[in-house]
Enzyme design. Structure first.
Site, short mmCIF file in Angstrom:
data_model
loop_
_atom_site.label_atom_id
_atom_site.label_comp_id
_atom_site.label_asym_id
_atom_site.label_seq_id
_atom_site.Cartn_x
_atom_site.Cartn_y
_atom_site.Cartn_z
CG HIS A 2 -9.76 -5.25 0.39
ND1 HIS A 2 -10.26 -6.64 1.20
CD2 HIS A 2 -8.45 -5.44 0.46
CE1 HIS A 2 -9.00 -6.75 1.69
NE2 HIS A 2 -8.29 -6.48 1.48
CG ASN B 28 -0.50 -6.69 -2.19
OD1 ASN B 28 -1.13 -6.93 -3.42
ND2 ASN B 28 -1.20 -6.74 -0.34
CD GLU C 192 -4.62 -7.58 1.18
OE1 GLU C 192 -5.90 -6.70 1.84
OE2 GLU C 192 -2.98 -7.48 1.22
CD GLU D 193 -2.65 -1.44 1.85
OE1 GLU D 193 -3.07 -0.20 2.87
OE2 GLU D 193 -3.67 -2.60 2.35
CG ASP E 229 -12.71 -9.39 1.38
OD1 ASP E 229 -12.88 -7.55 1.01
OD2 ASP E 229 -12.59 -9.11 2.76
#
Ligand code: G3I
Length: 330
Positions: free
Chosen positions: A222, A186, A250, A145, A252
């Protein structure tokens, strides 16, 4: 009970265990899940996580982060991370290391320290080198990030002291520590076209032109139900065109609660779309859920009123999203 429903119940255990197997049949390296050590008190959770027909890869949600691994300067604690590696090895699962350098979950001595450019670069190099050397042969989120959503660099302790110098320093230290590790940068909100994705492209282009080792771009994924960006495919293509691999790291897909039947159907479609996109991009090597069950999802804690983001529900039962994933790999 109708015959059809009876047949469904008989077949359910068979179909409920194939996400990773199907991904590998599609020439992907893995389908996996994040996990966190405290969750392992739940034996049924561990049983499902350890089924390699579904999960061929693990990412530690917290236990390899800086606050866990180097709580005091030069004092390393590998306990939690070792436990995740042991579980993965016992199961025969690939590991993604997460992460070397992130602005969050830092011990105070890093986040509130006073540093010179040289002293902080030294600390970053030592941290990355030590953990990548300890956990060798892994895929690593070396930089996590680094960007704001507008594409500017996030003003972290690392950026404020060293500018962008911490990025090549961390990547070079990681490569030196383990030449076989796969080194990723990432970030989230890389699914949509825009300044953040452009910034990532510019960063990786610059790093590669300077001979800095970088092997992959992690697209966290996300997402929100009904809002999977159409640009996901073109972004993945643009990233792999730089000569790096990509992974959805990641995934979701959250919703505003309560989870209605319609929202769960939309979520199934959304999971289908994301997995199909990775499937269609040859440089997309795998997909990781940011934990597989709503029981342990980070979402309700971070977004009050939202949740139900995972393909397994709070009782560890599969949701329609499970079949969205399975259908797309097949
Ligand atoms: O360890 C402490 C514990 O001692 C304390 O009693 C408890 C009380 O709140 O907190 C515990 O720390 C929590 C930690 O998870 C470990 O469970 C933190 O409060 C909590 O904020 C932290 O959340 C993690 C979050 O990163 C922090 O930003 C989530 O579990 C983790 O899933 C999440 O993962 C991030 C990725 O690393 C990067 N991308 C986004 C993703 C979701 O936020």
């Amino acid at each position: 009970m109708s015959k059809l429903f009876g047949a469904f119940l008989v077949l359910l255990p068979l179909v409920a265990g194939q996400l990773n197997r199907a991904a590998k049949e599609d020439k992907k390296l893995y389908f996996g899940s994040a996990t966190d050590n405290p969750e392992w008190n739940d034996t049924e959770y561990v049983r499902i996580l350890s089924n390699t027909a579904n999960f061929g890869q693990l990412t530690p949600a917290n236990s390899m982060k800086w606050d866990a691994t180097e709580p005091e300067p030069g004092v390393f604690n590998f306990t939690g991370g070792d436990q995740v590696v042991q579980l993965a090895e016992r199961n025969g699962q690939i590991m993604r290391g997460h992460n070397c350098v992130w602005y969050n979950q830092l011990p105070d001595w890093v986040s509130s320290g006073t540093f010179t450019n040289a002293s902080l670069l030294n600390i970053v190099e030592n941290h990355c080198s030590t953990i990548v050397n300890h956990w060798r042969g892994k895929i690593w989120d070396v930089i996590n990030e680094p960007f704001n959503d507008d594409g500017t660099f996030r003003e972290t302790i690392f950026f404020n002291v060293t500018g962008t110098a911490y990025i090549p320093a961390a990547l070079r230290a990681a490569r030196a520590a383990d030449p076989h590790a796969k080194l990723y940068i990432n970030d989230y909100n890389l699914e949509e076209a825009g300044p953040k994705a452009t910034a990532m492209i510019n960063l990786v282009t610059a790093l590669k032109s300077q001979g800095v080792p970088v092997d992959g771009i992690g697209v966290q994924g996300h997402l929100f139900v009904g809002e999977v960006p159409d640009s996901l495919e073109s972004n993945l293509q643009a990233f792999t065109a730089l000569g790096v691999e990509v992974a959805i790291t990641e995934l979701d897909i959250r919703m505003t609660l309560p989870a209605t039947e319609a929202l769960l159907e939309q979520q199934k479609q959304d999971y289908f779309n994301v997995i199909s996109t990775c499937k269609g991009v040859s440089g997309c090597v795998g997909v990781t859920l940011w934990d597989y069950t709503d029981k342990f999802s980070w979402v309700p804690g971070a977004f009050p009123g939202q949740g139900a983001a995972c393909p397994w529900d709070e009782n560890l039962n599969i949701k329609p999203a499970f079949f969205g994933i399975l259908d797309s790999w097949q």
